[in-house]
Scaffold this motif. Structure first.
Motif: not given
Length: 362
Positions: A266-278
């Motif tokens: 989550f912390s490495m996202l840019r604005r508008g980015g999405t973190a997906t947990v697999i």
């Protein structure tokens, strides 16, 4: 039939004879040819996730149809098939809106009043694992837990599509919906992470950053399509990703299941980015994110089996492999007989392999 039975968590599998039933009206008897040893199984073997024991585990399998029930319409004897743990009913809200992997209908399983599909040595009923129980010579499963594939597809490689590959590629294409040119980071380069990297390449991602603590896995990641690699054992992962991308990635995919790595994603996202947990986060673990960052329209979401529509997706993945676009040969580290299953799980615990495949010699 011969099967690998787990009697207690953190104990070795025992190879012995297990009784298997006859196909009911909607059921299929499959002769298992190959089954992958997946990290998801390890969670149950090591007692991180509970399951009624004794049990035959295993869920990443491919084989050949031996018998079908009277009402089966999707496969026939002699078909080559891949199984999938996300069996679907076909008519609940989830299925009718195209979200087959979320189906929880009990009708793909036998009821408590029905004859069990499996019986342990001595005749005691066994709970079937994930509707499959693939660490065995045969599986008796609902017809909506498998799909027929082309006969020229090698079954040892087809087995990998049944879980790890479908989960990784599907998370990229279906859950995250990665678009051409977008930046992607994948944390964890085991079988699922490598599949996510391959999926990002197939989706046309502009930059694919692989993150792991093992140099050997990072080298493999380059083979699967990574444009950059970060050694998590010697770098501040979030800072390194932000520096590489000029502020963060469009998509971060976490393929381990740890609190720390989910928060990093989550912390490495840019604005508008999405973190997906697999990865499978153990029960009771809470994830912490900075609420203020939600104002930047960042999203944190989960992915179940790659949000798959497996009757459609898996034959397409087979075609990708046969045309040289999906890398499966490189993923198989070892092929072992069923009798060496405990050795395969030891390798998995050490992180020494991408995938071991158990070959059942009939």
């Amino acid at each position: 039939m011969k099967a690998a039975v787990l009697y207690q968590p953190k104990t070795p599998f025992v190879i012995e004879d297990v009784a298997i039933g006859k196909p009911g009206p909607r059921e299929v008897l499959v002769r298992v040819a190959a089954v992958g040893v997946c990290h998801s199984d390890l969670h149950f073997v090591d007692g991180i996730l509970p399951f009624p024991l004794p049990a035959v585990l295993g869920h990443e399998a491919a084989g050949i149809v031996e018998q079908v029930g009277s009402e089966v319409r999707t496969v026939k004897p002699g078909d080559h098939v891949i199984s999938c743990l996300s069996a679907y009913c076909g008519h609940c809200d989830h299925c009718l809106t195209g979200r087959l992997s979320l189906c929880v209908s009990p009708e793909t399983r036998r009821g408590e009043e029905d004859e069990p599909r499996l019986r342990a040595p001595g005749g005691k009923p066994m709970t079937q694992y994930m509707n499959l129980s693939g660490f065995a010579e045969q599986m008796l499963i609902h017809e909506h837990a498998l799909v027929a594939i082309r006969h020229d597809m090698p079954l040892d490689r087809a087995a990998l599509i049944g879980c790890g590959v479908m989960t990784g590629v599907g998370a990229v294409m279906h859950t995250a919906k990665v678009q051409p040119g977008e930046t992607v980071a994948v944390i964890g380069c085991g079988g699922i992470g490598l599949s996510a990297i391959n999926g990002a390449a197939l989706a046309g991602a502009g930059r694919i950053i692989a993150i792991d603590r093992l140099s050997g896995k990072l080298e493999m990641a380059r083979t699967f399509g990574a444009t950059d690699v970060i050694d998590a054992s010697s770098a501040d992962v979030v800072a390194a990703v932000r520096e590489l991308t000029g502020g963060g990635v469009h998509h971060a995919l976490e393929a381990i299941g740890l609190k720390q790595t989910v928060e990093q994603a989550f912390s490495m996202l840019r604005r508008g980015g999405t973190a997906t947990v697999i990865g499978i986060v153990p029960p009771g673990v809470e994830i912490g994110i900075k609420g203020f960052e939600l104002l930047e329209e960042k999203r944190l979401q989960g992915s179940r089996m790659g949000s798959n529509r497996f009757p459609v997706d898996m034959p397409r993945l087979v075609d990708f492999y046969m045309s040289g676009k999906l890398k499966l040969d490189e993923m198989i580290s070892r092929r072992l007989p069923l009798e060496r299953i405990n050795e395969a799980f030891d390798d998995l615990r050490r992180g020494a392999v991408a995938r071991s495949v158990l070959m059942l010699d009939h």
